[in-house]
Write a protein that holds these residues in place. Sequence first.
Motif, PDB file in Angstrom:
ATOM      1  N   VAL A 208      21.449  -9.375   6.061  1.00  0.00           N
ATOM      2  CA  VAL A 208      22.243  -8.469   6.807  1.00  0.00           C
ATOM      3  C   VAL A 208      22.150  -8.351   8.383  1.00  0.00           C
ATOM      4  O   VAL A 208      23.073  -8.240   9.039  1.00  0.00           O
ATOM      5  N   VAL A 209      20.760  -8.383   8.659  1.00  0.00           N
ATOM      6  CA  VAL A 209      20.362  -8.252  10.140  1.00  0.00           C
ATOM      7  C   VAL A 209      21.165  -9.718  10.783  1.00  0.00           C
ATOM      8  O   VAL A 209      21.493  -9.428  11.918  1.00  0.00           O
ATOM      9  N   VAL A 210      20.821 -10.637  10.453  1.00  0.00           N
ATOM     10  CA  VAL A 210      21.223 -11.822  10.883  1.00  0.00           C
ATOM     11  C   VAL A 210      22.682 -11.940  11.079  1.00  0.00           C
ATOM     12  O   VAL A 210      23.276 -12.279  12.145  1.00  0.00           O
ATOM     13  N   LEU A 211      23.472 -11.682  10.043  1.00  0.00           N
ATOM     14  CA  LEU A 211      25.149 -11.530  10.028  1.00  0.00           C
ATOM     15  C   LEU A 211      25.682 -10.610  10.897  1.00  0.00           C
ATOM     16  O   LEU A 211      26.612 -10.805  11.576  1.00  0.00           O
ATOM     17  N   PHE A 212      25.030  -9.277  10.884  1.00  0.00           N
ATOM     18  CA  PHE A 212      25.618  -8.362  11.439  1.00  0.00           C
ATOM     19  C   PHE A 212      25.188  -7.996  12.835  1.00  0.00           C
ATOM     20  O   PHE A 212      25.577  -6.929  13.513  1.00  0.00           O
ATOM     21  N   ILE A 213      23.866  -8.461  13.152  1.00  0.00           N
ATOM     22  CA  ILE A 213      23.329  -8.006  14.499  1.00  0.00           C
ATOM     23  C   ILE A 213      23.058  -9.323  15.450  1.00  0.00           C
ATOM     24  O   ILE A 213      23.708  -9.377  16.452  1.00  0.00           O
ATOM     25  N   THR A 214      22.584 -10.380  14.675  1.00  0.00           N
ATOM     26  CA  THR A 214      22.135 -11.220  15.434  1.00  0.00           C
ATOM     27  C   THR A 214      23.523 -12.314  15.994  1.00  0.00           C
ATOM     28  O   THR A 214      23.574 -12.633  16.881  1.00  0.00           O
ATOM     29  N   VAL A 215      24.374 -12.580  14.930  1.00  0.00           N
ATOM     30  CA  VAL A 215      25.471 -13.310  15.082  1.00  0.00           C
ATOM     31  C   VAL A 215      26.647 -12.566  16.252  1.00  0.00           C
ATOM     32  O   VAL A 215      26.760 -13.312  17.092  1.00  0.00           O
ATOM     33  N   PRO A 216      26.528 -11.263  16.034  1.00  0.00           N
ATOM     34  CA  PRO A 216      27.386 -10.688  17.147  1.00  0.00           C
ATOM     35  C   PRO A 216      26.780 -10.606  18.649  1.00  0.00           C
ATOM     36  O   PRO A 216      27.427 -11.012  19.385  1.00  0.00           O
ATOM     37  N   PHE A 217      25.424 -10.743  18.409  1.00  0.00           N
ATOM     38  CA  PHE A 217      24.625 -10.774  19.657  1.00  0.00           C
ATOM     39  C   PHE A 217      24.792 -12.036  20.428  1.00  0.00           C
ATOM     40  O   PHE A 217      25.096 -12.093  21.520  1.00  0.00           O
ATOM     41  N   LEU A 218      24.813 -13.008  19.473  1.00  0.00           N
ATOM     42  CA  LEU A 218      24.936 -14.454  20.178  1.00  0.00           C
ATOM     43  C   LEU A 218      26.304 -14.694  20.758  1.00  0.00           C
ATOM     44  O   LEU A 218      26.532 -15.303  21.621  1.00  0.00           O
ATOM     45  N   LEU A 219      27.394 -14.041  20.028  1.00  0.00           N
ATOM     46  CA  LEU A 219      28.701 -14.384  20.457  1.00  0.00           C
ATOM     47  C   LEU A 219      28.890 -13.478  21.775  1.00  0.00           C
ATOM     48  O   LEU A 219      29.617 -14.038  22.648  1.00  0.00           O
ATOM     49  N   ILE A 220      28.253 -12.370  21.923  1.00  0.00           N
ATOM     50  CA  ILE A 220      28.489 -11.811  23.104  1.00  0.00           C
ATOM     51  C   ILE A 220      27.626 -12.406  24.205  1.00  0.00           C
ATOM     52  O   ILE A 220      28.471 -12.581  25.262  1.00  0.00           O
ATOM     53  N   LEU A 221      26.773 -12.957  23.923  1.00  0.00           N
ATOM     54  CA  LEU A 221      26.023 -13.709  25.129  1.00  0.00           C
ATOM     55  C   LEU A 221      26.731 -14.784  25.249  1.00  0.00           C
ATOM     56  O   LEU A 221      26.799 -15.151  26.606  1.00  0.00           O
ATOM     57  N   GLY A 222      27.111 -15.369  24.388  1.00  0.00           N
ATOM     58  CA  GLY A 222      28.220 -16.776  24.616  1.00  0.00           C
ATOM     59  C   GLY A 222      29.237 -16.238  25.658  1.00  0.00           C
ATOM     60  O   GLY A 222      29.758 -17.043  26.477  1.00  0.00           O
TER      61      GLY A 222
END
Length: 313
Positions: A208-222
Amino acid sequence: MNHQEIPPEGNLTEVMEFVLLGFADIPRLQWLLFGLFLIIYIIILMSNGTIFLITKMDPALQSPMYFFLANFSFLEICYVSATLPRMLMNLGTQRRSISLVACATQMCFVLMFGTTECFLLTVMAYDRYVAICNPLNYLLVMNHRVCTQLVTGSWTIGIPVQIGQTYQIFSLPFCGSKEINHFFCDIPPILKLACGDTFVNEMLVYIVVVLFITVPFLLILGSYSKIISIILKLPSATSQAKAFSPCSSHLMVVVLFFGTGITAYLRPNTRSSEGTDKALSLFYTILTPMFNPMIYSLRNKDVITALRKLLCK
Ligand SMILES: *[C@@H]1O[C@H](CO)[C@@H](O)[C@H](O)[C@H]1NC(C)=O
């Protein structure tokens, strides 16, 4: 993660309620903390409430960006209201016990609003990305239907998952210690109290942390790295600085919120880390919601103008 040893069959007493220790380790500061958190709560309610009102009322603030900002400030109020009032009550009355049901409810809401926050921040970064990288088609891409869908998606996507996750955690057996060394019912401190096998739950938390926190975080950084690369191509240094200033402050909050969130949920759990856990979660539950409205709006001229108009009326 460590979990407690299963005690021998005979003295397995089922825990019916937990004790939220909060800041009980610093007894002399209880009233100071109460005052401090009360002030923070009032600031959060007032600042987000004001932003919500002006973005809804002012005709100059009717673009997609403000549509997201209005919903975001509403979300911030919900998010802090899941933890702060209970914390204030514990500090004020010095009664710290919390029933299992209340604890599960609190955890579920914190997780659901937290997920929404991650996705809504991503949507807002995407909105800036379209506005800056594709300005001619901005209103076409971000039409009303798309905006509504993005917001609705952000609110609903986490609900089934987080209800399932909370249910799974609270179906674990709890026995022995019932003291939660934390100021609200968060996953890591509760998992520490479980005496069954928590392997499945820990795996679920990671996913859940990878899907709901890490992925959005990478999208934002992108999104922001695209935005920054465009800004660097602007002709003058002053226009560069002007376009860059909101992005840098957004990025700061995003890194603070996601960084502390990811660290808190993914770090290995040991008893000695409880103080750090508390400090980290103060950031993603209370401090970033306090700074978000200021950073997303008070550095914005249109919002300041709308605020002046409202105050002069
Ligand atoms: C924010 O969006 C959600 C989902 O579309 C909606 O249920 C909620 O009412 C909105 N909040 C406000 C205050 O507009």
